[in-house]
Scaffold this motif. Sequence first.
Motif, PDB file in Angstrom:
ATOM      1  N   PRO A 188      27.979  70.420  32.474  1.00 51.18           N
ATOM      2  CA  PRO A 188      27.908  69.094  33.114  1.00 51.18           C
ATOM      3  C   PRO A 188      26.483  68.744  33.543  1.00 51.18           C
ATOM      4  CG  PRO A 188      29.814  70.287  33.903  1.00 51.18           C
ATOM      5  CD  PRO A 188      29.037  71.255  33.049  1.00 51.18           C
ATOM      6  N   GLY A 189      26.088  67.508  33.266  1.00 54.33           N
ATOM      7  CA  GLY A 189      24.751  67.055  33.622  1.00 54.33           C
ATOM      8  C   GLY A 189      23.709  67.254  32.544  1.00 54.33           C
ATOM      9  N   LYS A 190      24.073  67.943  31.467  1.00 52.25           N
ATOM     10  CA  LYS A 190      23.140  68.157  30.368  1.00 52.25           C
ATOM     11  C   LYS A 190      23.272  67.036  29.341  1.00 52.25           C
ATOM     12  CE  LYS A 190      21.604  72.397  31.444  1.00 52.25           C
ATOM     13  NZ  LYS A 190      20.169  72.745  31.631  1.00 52.25           N
ATOM     14  N   ILE A 191      22.175  66.775  28.625  1.00 46.97           N
ATOM     15  CA  ILE A 191      22.208  65.881  27.472  1.00 46.97           C
ATOM     16  C   ILE A 191      21.628  66.632  26.280  1.00 46.97           C
ATOM     17  CG2 ILE A 191      22.120  63.703  28.740  1.00 46.97           C
ATOM     18  CD1 ILE A 191      19.115  63.618  28.203  1.00 46.97           C
TER      19      ILE A 191
ATOM     20  N   LEU B  41      15.077  57.594  27.767  1.00 45.76           N
ATOM     21  CA  LEU B  41      15.023  58.807  28.600  1.00 45.76           C
ATOM     22  C   LEU B  41      13.799  59.669  28.320  1.00 45.76           C
ATOM     23  CD1 LEU B  41      18.782  59.901  28.825  1.00 45.76           C
ATOM     24  CD2 LEU B  41      17.477  58.334  30.292  1.00 45.76           C
ATOM     25  N   TRP B  42      12.646  59.030  28.007  1.00 48.04           N
ATOM     26  CA  TRP B  42      11.395  59.780  27.943  1.00 48.04           C
ATOM     27  C   TRP B  42      11.129  60.353  29.331  1.00 48.04           C
ATOM     28  CZ3 TRP B  42       7.058  56.654  25.031  1.00 48.04           C
ATOM     29  CH2 TRP B  42       7.493  56.372  23.723  1.00 48.04           C
ATOM     30  N   PHE B  43      10.903  61.639  29.417  1.00 48.96           N
ATOM     31  CA  PHE B  43      10.713  62.233  30.743  1.00 48.96           C
ATOM     32  C   PHE B  43       9.596  63.259  30.830  1.00 48.96           C
ATOM     33  CE2 PHE B  43      13.548  65.130  28.547  1.00 48.96           C
ATOM     34  CZ  PHE B  43      13.096  66.375  28.921  1.00 48.96           C
ATOM     35  N   SER B  44       9.087  63.745  29.705  1.00 53.57           N
ATOM     36  CA  SER B  44       8.168  64.885  29.745  1.00 53.57           C
ATOM     37  C   SER B  44       6.920  64.605  30.574  1.00 53.57           C
ATOM     38  CB  SER B  44       7.779  65.318  28.327  1.00 53.57           C
ATOM     39  OG  SER B  44       7.113  64.285  27.642  1.00 53.57           O
ATOM     40  N   ARG B  45       6.380  63.401  30.462  1.00 54.72           N
ATOM     41  CA  ARG B  45       5.183  63.077  31.236  1.00 54.72           C
ATOM     42  C   ARG B  45       5.512  62.754  32.698  1.00 54.72           C
ATOM     43  NH1 ARG B  45       2.557  65.397  27.487  1.00 54.72           N
ATOM     44  NH2 ARG B  45       1.225  64.200  26.078  1.00 54.72           N
TER      45      ARG B  45
ATOM     46  N   ASP C 107      18.469  68.928  31.155  1.00 55.06           N
ATOM     47  CA  ASP C 107      19.130  68.230  32.255  1.00 55.06           C
ATOM     48  C   ASP C 107      18.845  66.747  32.128  1.00 55.06           C
ATOM     49  OD1 ASP C 107      20.161  70.531  33.571  1.00 55.06           O
ATOM     50  OD2 ASP C 107      18.184  70.920  34.431  1.00 55.06           O
ATOM     51  N   ASP C 108      19.859  65.922  32.328  1.00 48.95           N
ATOM     52  CA  ASP C 108      19.673  64.475  32.276  1.00 48.95           C
ATOM     53  C   ASP C 108      18.627  64.085  33.323  1.00 48.95           C
ATOM     54  OD1 ASP C 108      19.928  61.637  32.568  1.00 48.95           O
ATOM     55  OD2 ASP C 108      21.950  61.754  31.727  1.00 48.95           O
ATOM     56  N   PRO C 109      17.504  63.472  32.910  1.00 51.52           N
ATOM     57  CA  PRO C 109      16.446  63.150  33.870  1.00 51.52           C
ATOM     58  C   PRO C 109      16.873  62.150  34.942  1.00 51.52           C
ATOM     59  CG  PRO C 109      15.978  62.182  31.725  1.00 51.52           C
ATOM     60  CD  PRO C 109      17.141  63.107  31.538  1.00 51.52           C
ATOM     61  N   ARG C 110      17.961  61.419  34.691  1.00 49.61           N
ATOM     62  CA  ARG C 110      18.462  60.500  35.731  1.00 49.61           C
ATOM     63  C   ARG C 110      19.071  61.279  36.881  1.00 49.61           C
ATOM     64  NH1 ARG C 110      21.800  57.038  31.378  1.00 49.61           N
ATOM     65  NH2 ARG C 110      22.225  59.208  30.798  1.00 49.61           N
ATOM     66  N   ASN C 111      19.758  62.364  36.569  1.00 54.89           N
ATOM     67  CA  ASN C 111      20.324  63.198  37.635  1.00 54.89           C
ATOM     68  C   ASN C 111      19.246  63.935  38.417  1.00 54.89           C
ATOM     69  OD1 ASN C 111      23.083  62.632  37.264  1.00 54.89           O
ATOM     70  ND2 ASN C 111      23.256  64.118  35.602  1.00 54.89           N
ATOM     71  N   ARG C 112      18.080  64.091  37.815  1.00 55.19           N
ATOM     72  CA  ARG C 112      16.970  64.791  38.466  1.00 55.19           C
ATOM     73  C   ARG C 112      16.080  63.855  39.258  1.00 55.19           C
ATOM     74  NH1 ARG C 112      14.088  67.389  33.615  1.00 55.19           N
ATOM     75  NH2 ARG C 112      12.693  68.143  35.241  1.00 55.19           N
TER      76      ARG C 112
ATOM     77  N   LYS D 136      19.130  53.212  34.014  1.00 55.24           N
ATOM     78  CA  LYS D 136      18.398  53.144  32.760  1.00 55.24           C
ATOM     79  C   LYS D 136      19.186  53.817  31.629  1.00 55.24           C
ATOM     80  CE  LYS D 136      14.829  51.058  34.443  1.00 55.24           C
ATOM     81  NZ  LYS D 136      14.490  49.664  34.033  1.00 55.24           N
ATOM     82  N   ALA D 137      18.847  53.468  30.395  1.00 55.29           N
ATOM     83  CA  ALA D 137      19.483  54.010  29.192  1.00 55.29           C
ATOM     84  C   ALA D 137      20.999  53.900  29.262  1.00 55.29           C
ATOM     85  CB  ALA D 137      19.051  55.462  28.977  1.00 55.29           C
ATOM     86  N   PRO D 138      21.536  52.698  29.463  1.00 60.61           N
ATOM     87  CA  PRO D 138      22.993  52.559  29.579  1.00 60.61           C
ATOM     88  C   PRO D 138      23.739  52.957  28.307  1.00 60.61           C
ATOM     89  CG  PRO D 138      21.939  50.408  29.366  1.00 60.61           C
ATOM     90  CD  PRO D 138      20.842  51.406  29.579  1.00 60.61           C
ATOM     91  N   GLN D 139      23.043  53.001  27.175  1.00 59.41           N
ATOM     92  CA  GLN D 139      23.682  53.413  25.918  1.00 59.41           C
ATOM     93  C   GLN D 139      23.991  54.901  25.885  1.00 59.41           C
ATOM     94  OE1 GLN D 139      20.505  52.775  26.340  1.00 59.41           O
ATOM     95  NE2 GLN D 139      19.239  54.117  25.102  1.00 59.41           N
ATOM     96  N   ILE D 140      23.463  55.653  26.864  1.00 58.50           N
ATOM     97  CA  ILE D 140      23.707  57.086  26.968  1.00 58.50           C
ATOM     98  C   ILE D 140      24.501  57.310  28.270  1.00 58.50           C
ATOM     99  CG2 ILE D 140      22.667  59.394  27.062  1.00 58.50           C
ATOM    100  CD1 ILE D 140      20.098  57.949  25.886  1.00 58.50           C
TER     101      ILE D 140
END
Length: 200
Positions: free
Chosen positions: A12-15, A64-68, A178-183, A190-194
């Motif tokens: 749970p919480g992973k993408i 969901l770009w998150f690395s930077r 981990d989903d960056p939104r949960n973090r 954001k990213a409602p398609q996911i």
Amino acid sequence: MTLADGITELTPGKIAAVVTYLQMFARPASRDVSLPSGLSVQRHAAPTVDWYRDLYRLVGEDYLWFSRLEMADEKLAAHLARDAVEVWSVSRAGRDLGLLELEWFDNGDCELSFFGLAPDLVGGGIGRWLMEHALERAFARPIKRFFVHTCTLDSPQALGFYERSGFEAYGRAIEIVDDPRNRGLIALDKAPQIPLLPAG
């Protein structure tokens, strides 16, 4: 690790995303494209972290770009200041709406690290022009290979666009994070398609 054939349940919480790696070894023939009127392109030498992240979010949050976003400020600032890194923006009416980041490596590779446009600029050939600019910059140095990767979280048009630009796919991987939104890195809306699933 090799995943077994079939469906693999995620914690749970992973993408998960299917990543495709692409490359080219020579500059393709130039395409006759021009930057539409009212737009400009500018290189930013050692841009500030805040400016860079604002543009990075504008272009990539809905994928969901998150690395930077998770990179420490000092590390990101040092990366952006390197001579081997170029950051460009596409602007309209003084507002930066497109991002191009290139990085050259000692082994002769050049990476198309980030490439994208804000929704306001999608369509109208701007992406094709920006790719021509990226190719020109990449092959202005004596490189052996130009490479990029994209994934199933990116725009559905991304993979085909890269192939039409001259890149050829050579590898595939699964990325689980981990989903960056949960973090808290990206807003929950954001990213409602996911679909956003709760962690734990």
